[in-house]
Motif scaffolding. Structure first.
Motif, PDB file in Angstrom:
ATOM      1  N   GLN A   1       5.072 -11.773   5.930  1.00  0.00           N
ATOM      2  CA  GLN A   1       5.398 -12.874   4.992  1.00  0.00           C
ATOM      3  C   GLN A   1       6.706 -13.497   5.351  1.00  0.00           C
ATOM      4  O   GLN A   1       7.765 -12.655   5.487  1.00  0.00           O
ATOM      5  CB  GLN A   1       5.363 -12.205   3.751  1.00  0.00           C
ATOM      6  CG  GLN A   1       3.901 -11.920   3.540  1.00  0.00           C
ATOM      7  CD  GLN A   1       2.773 -12.942   3.203  1.00  0.00           C
ATOM      8  OE1 GLN A   1       3.163 -13.667   3.121  1.00  0.00           O
ATOM      9  NE2 GLN A   1       1.738 -12.563   3.694  1.00  0.00           N
TER      10      GLN A   1
ATOM     11  N   ASP B   1      -0.474 -15.104  -4.129  1.00  0.00           N
ATOM     12  CA  ASP B   1      -0.576 -15.965  -3.147  1.00  0.00           C
ATOM     13  C   ASP B   1       0.857 -17.003  -3.199  1.00  0.00           C
ATOM     14  O   ASP B   1       0.608 -18.060  -4.222  1.00  0.00           O
ATOM     15  CB  ASP B   1      -1.613 -16.851  -3.344  1.00  0.00           C
ATOM     16  CG  ASP B   1      -2.141 -17.569  -1.921  1.00  0.00           C
ATOM     17  OD1 ASP B   1      -1.115 -17.776  -1.121  1.00  0.00           O
ATOM     18  OD2 ASP B   1      -3.162 -18.124  -1.738  1.00  0.00           O
TER      19      ASP B   1
ATOM     20  N   GLN C   1      -2.616  -9.793  -3.161  1.00  0.00           N
ATOM     21  CA  GLN C   1      -3.397 -10.993  -3.584  1.00  0.00           C
ATOM     22  C   GLN C   1      -2.368 -11.979  -4.298  1.00  0.00           C
ATOM     23  O   GLN C   1      -2.934 -12.998  -4.482  1.00  0.00           O
ATOM     24  CB  GLN C   1      -4.573 -10.356  -4.774  1.00  0.00           C
ATOM     25  CG  GLN C   1      -5.504  -9.744  -4.272  1.00  0.00           C
ATOM     26  CD  GLN C   1      -6.115 -10.311  -2.931  1.00  0.00           C
ATOM     27  OE1 GLN C   1      -6.814 -11.336  -2.938  1.00  0.00           O
ATOM     28  NE2 GLN C   1      -6.126  -9.568  -2.056  1.00  0.00           N
TER      29      GLN C   1
ATOM     30  N   ARG D   1      -2.851 -12.333   1.098  1.00  0.00           N
ATOM     31  CA  ARG D   1      -2.619 -13.607   0.847  1.00  0.00           C
ATOM     32  C   ARG D   1      -1.379 -14.014   0.674  1.00  0.00           C
ATOM     33  O   ARG D   1      -0.651 -13.094  -0.069  1.00  0.00           O
ATOM     34  CB  ARG D   1      -3.370 -14.200  -0.136  1.00  0.00           C
ATOM     35  CG  ARG D   1      -5.288 -14.030   0.130  1.00  0.00           C
ATOM     36  CD  ARG D   1      -5.746 -14.330  -0.905  1.00  0.00           C
ATOM     37  NE  ARG D   1      -7.465 -14.071  -0.849  1.00  0.00           N
ATOM     38  CZ  ARG D   1      -8.229 -15.142  -0.381  1.00  0.00           C
ATOM     39  NH1 ARG D   1      -7.782 -16.129   0.091  1.00  0.00           N
ATOM     40  NH2 ARG D   1      -9.532 -14.742  -0.346  1.00  0.00           N
ATOM     41  N   PRO D   2      -0.650 -15.053   1.244  1.00  0.00           N
ATOM     42  CA  PRO D   2      -1.189 -15.822   2.152  1.00  0.00           C
ATOM     43  C   PRO D   2      -1.302 -15.279   3.621  1.00  0.00           C
ATOM     44  O   PRO D   2      -0.447 -14.129   3.771  1.00  0.00           O
ATOM     45  CB  PRO D   2      -0.455 -17.264   2.174  1.00  0.00           C
ATOM     46  CG  PRO D   2       0.915 -16.581   1.806  1.00  0.00           C
ATOM     47  CD  PRO D   2       0.747 -15.559   0.814  1.00  0.00           C
TER      48      PRO D   2
END
Length: 471
Positions: free
Chosen positions: A192, A153, A151, A340-341
């Protein structure tokens, strides 16, 4: 949703029929596969999001290139076209083709690692770590802490924590670190990216201590796009230009051509060091083939050279990222827990939160992938405790991230297919409490996630599903 998503920058010229099966058919297929989506037959799959590796739809130029294959045993002209393309787009001087990315990982591990070495990296990848450990090295994760929080972000959750890297150098000595493996993007963190500034900083620190920087460049074009989008000062640059600068800070790379090179088979090991290249050419003959084909046909090398050129087209990569993001936005709008993201190649479901009634040792991500298939015929992949494997003492690794990967193949599906996926997972999320855990009934010694088999945990005497393993 009020966002605008770019239309496909291509026309569909050839189609492959797919079919929806019944729930009973899917249940039978799942049982035959031991609740492992890798073991499902593709004919039983409706929408296949298992992987983006080798599942790309090639372009008309690439299919035409297959007809230009020079199948000479040595010195194929397609090899020279691929070499020139790697030099032009990535900037490395030397290149050895391999049958796919893990062939390149194997070569690099064998020629660079000595028993007792340490290889730092921004989160492990399954085959990469396996090759490093088989060569006698210990992997050390030096990614930022936030990468392990689904989570958190942040724009660049793939970044290396320079303090962790420096601490490892001080702990074991630079002479025991043959290279840092810098993944761009970081698959198991959710696709990521790594910022260009972080790449520069890692390169400076590594080279100051005589340590090579070797990219896992499998999805480097997606990383370049996310730099353009997220890192200040790069919005006006082309993806091709950013990619070339990224690679300039490294000493070489392993590449699975089956991802960002947009082909169905192939890979390469690239480098600047002539001695490393000579060592690679000697070993590739033993394990792959001649240094000028490395386990590939000439036509495969031609298709890969053309795919590299097409991969940096700004319209293509913009649509690629937006299609993946569309799926993520649909799921997030329904409050389905995701990493996320959203990254570049996949949407990752947070199985730990999705099935928060299951302990990690009941393999929640493995079961969630199986249940998604049972629900809708959509095939996905576990990326959690099963993929993490065991340590040298035989104990399960317990990663913080317990994920299911919904991997979008390049140029294959439409937004309507993404709607089917999002709707089916949303429906499953609303009924998630009925989903039981799994127990593993067959486990191979290496890379168990490919072929392990599972069974649902048994029903108790009162008829309720057992959701945890016995103590």
């Amino acid at each position: 949703m009020d966002k605008m998503y770019v239309a496909e920058p291509y026309k569909i010229k050839v189609v492959e029929p797919i079919r929806m099966t019944t729930r009973a058919q899917r249940q039978a297929a799942l049982e035959r596969a031991g609740h492992n989506t890798f073991l499902l037959d593709s004919r039983d799959v409706y929408i296949d999001l298992l992987t983006d590796s080798g599942t790309t739809a090639m372009s008309d130029r690439q299919w035409a290139g297959l007809m230009l294959g020079d199948e000479a045993y040595a010195g194929s002209r397609n090899f020279f076209h691929l070499l020139e393309t790697v030099q032009e787009y990535y900037g490395f001087r030397y290149m050895v083709p391999t049958h796919q990315g893990r062939g390149a990982e194997h070569l690099l591990s064998r020629i660079a690692i000595k028993p007792g070495d340490y290889v730092p990296g921004n989160m492990y990848f399954t085959t990469t770590r396996a090759h490093q450990e088989l060569a006698g090295a210990t992997f050390r994760d030096v990614i930022i802490d936030e990468a392990h929080d689904p989570q958190a972000d942040l724009p660049f959750k793939g970044n290396v924590d320079l303090r962790k890297f420096q601490a490892l150098i001080e702990e074991v000595g630079a002479e025991k670190i043959p290279y840092i493996c810098l993944a761009v993007t970081v698959n198991l963190a959710g696709g990521q990216p790594v910022s260009l500034q972080n790449i520069r900083d890692v390169s400076e620190l590594a080279h100051r201590h005589g340590i090579r920087v070797m990219f896992d460049a499998t999805r480097c074009v997606e990383n370049a796009y996310l730099i353009k989008e997220r890192e200040p000062g790069h919005a006006g640059r082309s993806v091709r230009e950013i990619l070339k600068e990224m690679m300039s800070y490294g000493d070489g790379c392993t590449m699975s051509g089956k991802k960002d090179c947009m082909v169905n088979i192939g890979g390469f090991l690239a480098m600047n060091d002539p001695e490393l290249y000579q060592a690679a050419t000697q070993l590739v003959v033993l394990y792959e083939g001649m240094p000028s084909y490395g386990g590939l046909a000439g036509r495969d090398m031609e298709a890969m050279a053309l795919g590299i050129q097409e991969s940096v087209d700004d319209d293509y990569i913009h649509h690629r990222i937006m299609q993946v993001r569309y799926l993520g936005d649909r799921l997030a709008a329904a409050d389905v827990p995701i990493v996320r993201p959203v990254g570049g190649h996949a949407v990752f479901l947070d199985a730990r939160q999705f099935l928060d009634h299951l302990p990690q040792d009941a393999f929640p991500a493995q079961m969630l992938a199986a249940q998604i298939y049972l629900q809708s015929g959509v095939r996905s992949m576990e990326r959690g405790i099963v993929s993490a494997g065991r340590d040298r003492e035989g104990q399960n690794h317990h990663p913080n991230l317990e994920l299911v990967r919904l991997t979008v193949p390049r140029r294959v599906y439409t937004y309507a297919h993404m709607d089917v996926v999002a709707d089916s997972i949303t429906d499953l999320y609303e009924d998630r409490r009925r989903i039981p855990g799994l127990t593993m009934v067959y486990e191979p010694k290496v890379l168990r996630f490919f072929t392990a088999r599972f069974e649902p945990l048994p029903v108790t005497q009162d008829g309720a599903r057992q959701n945890a393993l016995p103590a």
